[in-house]
Design a protein around this motif. Structure first.
Motif, PDB file in Angstrom:
ATOM      1  N   PHE A 159     130.922  52.811  12.889  1.00 55.16           N
ATOM      2  CA  PHE A 159     132.192  53.201  12.279  1.00 55.16           C
ATOM      3  C   PHE A 159     133.395  52.391  12.775  1.00 55.16           C
ATOM      4  O   PHE A 159     134.463  52.457  12.157  1.00 55.16           O
ATOM      5  CB  PHE A 159     132.452  54.690  12.529  1.00 55.16           C
ATOM      6  N   SER A 160     133.239  51.657  13.858  1.00 55.63           N
ATOM      7  CA  SER A 160     134.350  50.845  14.353  1.00 55.63           C
ATOM      8  C   SER A 160     134.123  49.361  14.089  1.00 55.63           C
ATOM      9  O   SER A 160     134.964  48.700  13.479  1.00 55.63           O
ATOM     10  CB  SER A 160     134.558  51.077  15.855  1.00 55.63           C
ATOM     11  N   PHE A 161     132.970  48.846  14.509  1.00 58.23           N
ATOM     12  CA  PHE A 161     132.715  47.414  14.350  1.00 58.23           C
ATOM     13  C   PHE A 161     132.338  47.055  12.916  1.00 58.23           C
ATOM     14  O   PHE A 161     132.805  46.044  12.391  1.00 58.23           O
ATOM     15  CB  PHE A 161     131.599  46.973  15.302  1.00 58.23           C
ATOM     16  N   ARG A 162     131.486  47.880  12.280  1.00 57.97           N
ATOM     17  CA  ARG A 162     131.019  47.525  10.941  1.00 57.97           C
ATOM     18  C   ARG A 162     131.966  48.037   9.851  1.00 57.97           C
ATOM     19  O   ARG A 162     132.461  47.266   9.030  1.00 57.97           O
ATOM     20  CB  ARG A 162     129.609  48.075  10.718  1.00 57.97           C
ATOM     21  N   LEU A 163     132.209  49.332   9.817  1.00 59.53           N
ATOM     22  CA  LEU A 163     133.041  49.902   8.753  1.00 59.53           C
ATOM     23  C   LEU A 163     134.533  49.820   9.052  1.00 59.53           C
ATOM     24  O   LEU A 163     135.351  49.920   8.128  1.00 59.53           O
ATOM     25  CB  LEU A 163     132.644  51.366   8.531  1.00 59.53           C
ATOM     26  N   ARG A 164     134.905  49.702  10.326  1.00 58.13           N
ATOM     27  CA  ARG A 164     136.304  49.597  10.752  1.00 58.13           C
ATOM     28  C   ARG A 164     137.136  50.805  10.308  1.00 58.13           C
ATOM     29  O   ARG A 164     138.307  50.678   9.948  1.00 58.13           O
ATOM     30  CB  ARG A 164     136.938  48.303  10.212  1.00 58.13           C
ATOM     31  N   TRP A 165     136.513  51.988  10.342  1.00 57.29           N
ATOM     32  CA  TRP A 165     137.247  53.197   9.986  1.00 57.29           C
ATOM     33  C   TRP A 165     138.067  53.739  11.156  1.00 57.29           C
ATOM     34  O   TRP A 165     139.087  54.391  10.938  1.00 57.29           O
ATOM     35  CB  TRP A 165     136.264  54.279   9.522  1.00 57.29           C
TER      36      TRP A 165
END
Length: 312
Positions: A159-165
Motif C-alpha cells: 500500500f505504500s511502495f506499490r499503490l502509494r496510498w
C-alpha cells in the motif's frame, strides 16, 4: 453499593501489589546488568570518564549506598510519583514518557478499535455459516501466525511502495496511522473473531433466539441485537490479552514505521542502558494493565448482571 466498593478495594490492593512487583523486578534487572552504573551514566566504556567524574556520579545517584538502601529510596521516589531522571537525556523520566505517550496511545487505541470492529464483523458474517466460517478460519490463522513486523512490511510493500496510498514512514496525519494500526490489529482480530464466533453460535442455539425467530425477527437482527451481547463476555476476558499484545506490538510497529512513541523510547533506552526510562515504562505499563482490568471487572456486571452478583 457495598459489594461494589469491596470489589474495587480488592482490585486496588491487587493493583498496588502488581505495581510493587513490577517496580521490584525492574530494580533487580537494573542491578543484574553487568557493568558499572556510574560508567554507564557517564556514557559507557568509551566515554573515558575520569575517576573524579565517576565518584561525583555515584554521589549524585546514591550508588555508594548498599543495595537494600538504594531499593528503599527507589520505592520512596515511586510513592512520590518521582521516576527519576534519564541517564541519556538528562531530563525527568516523566517528561520523556509524557512527550511520547500521545502517539503510542493513538496507535494502540486505533489498533484496538480496528481489531474489535474486524472481529465483530467477521463473527457476525460467518457464525452458523459453514462455508464462510471455513474461509474466515484460514484468514484468521494466517493473521494470528504472522508476526507484527512481517505484517507491517507486507502492508508497506503493497500500500505504500506499490499503490502509494499511504506514506512510507513518519507519523504526521491520519493517513500515516492506518498501516501501523492495521499491522497491530490483524493478529488481534484473528483471535477475537474466533472467540466471538463461537460465542455467537452458542447464543444462536439458545431458547431466546428461537423465541425471537418465532416472533418474526430477522436473522441479522437476532445476531446483532441479541446474540452478540451474550458473546461479549469471552471477548471482555480476552481484552487483557489484547492490551498485552498492543504493549508488545507497539515497540515493533513503531520501529518498522519509524514512528515516535514509547516503543521508540524503550528501544533507545535499552540500547543505552537508560534504566530509569525503562523502569518508568515498565511501571506505567503495569499501572495501565491493572486499571484496564478494573474497568473490565466493572463491565462484566453491566454486560451480565449475574457475573457481578457472583463476584460480590
Amino acid at each position: 453499593m457495598a459489594p461494589l466498593a469491596l470489589r474495587l478495594s480488592r482490585r486496588l490492593a491487587l493493583t498496588l501489589f502488581v505495581l510493587w512487583g513490577a517496580a521490584t523486578l525492574a530494580f533487580a534487572g537494573m542491578r543484574l546488568v553487568p557493568g558499572d552504573p556510574a560508567r554507564i551514566i557517564a556514557g559507557g566504556v568509551q566515554a573515558n570518564a575520569t575517576p573524579e567524574v565517576l565518584d561525583a556520579i555515584r554521589d549524585q545517584y546514591g550508588l555508594r549506598e548498599p543495595v537494600g538502601v538504594q531499593y528503599v529510596l527507589f520505592l520512596g521516589r515511586l510513592l512520590r510519583a518521582d521516576l527519576g531522571g534519564s541517564y541519556q537525556l538528562g531530563r525527568p523520566v516523566s517528561s520523556v514518557i509524557g512527550e511520547q505517550l500521545g502517539p503510542t496511545l493513538s496507535l494502540a487505541a486505533g489498533a484496538a478499535l480496528l481489531g474489535f470492529c474486524l472481529a465483530v464483523a467477521l463473527a457476525l458474517l460467518t457464525a452458523g455459516r459453514p462455508r464462510a466460517r471455513a474461509i474466515s478460519r484460514i484468514l484468521e490463522f494466517c493473521s494470528i501466525s504472522t508476526p507484527n513486523f512481517w505484517i507491517g512490511i507486507l502492508l508497506l510493500a503493497a500500500f505504500s511502495f506499490r499503490l502509494r496510498w499511504f506514506p512510507v514512514l513518519g507519523d504526521e496525519g491520519a493517513a500515516a496511522l492506518v498501516l501501523p494500526c492495521a499491522a497491530l490489529a490483524l493478529p488481534i482480530a484473528g483471535v477475537l473473531a474466533q472467540v466471538t464466533r463461537e460465542g455467537l453460535e452458542r447464543a444462536l442455539d439458545q431458547p431466546f433466539a428461537l423465541t425471537a425467530r418465532s416472533r418474526g425477527a430477522t436473522e441479522n437482527r437476532i445476531r446483532a441485537r441479541h446474540a452478540l451481547r451474550h458473546a461479549a463476555l469471552p471477548v471482555l476476558t480476552l481484552s487483557g490479552w489484547v492490551l498485552g499484545e498492543l504493549l508488545a506490538g507497539t515497540v515493533v510497529v513503531e520501529t518498522v514505521f519509524a514512528r515516535q512513541g514509547l516503543g521508540h523510547v524503550v528501544v533507545a533506552a535499552v540500547r543505552g542502558r537508560d534504566f530509569p526510562v525503562v523502569t518508568g515504562v515498565v511501571v506505567l505499563s503495569a499501572l495501565t494493565f491493572s486499571l484496564i482490568n478494573i474497568g473490565l471487572d466493572l463491565l462484566y456486571g453491566l454486560v451480565d448482571p449475574r457475573v457481578g452478583e457472583a463476584a460480590a
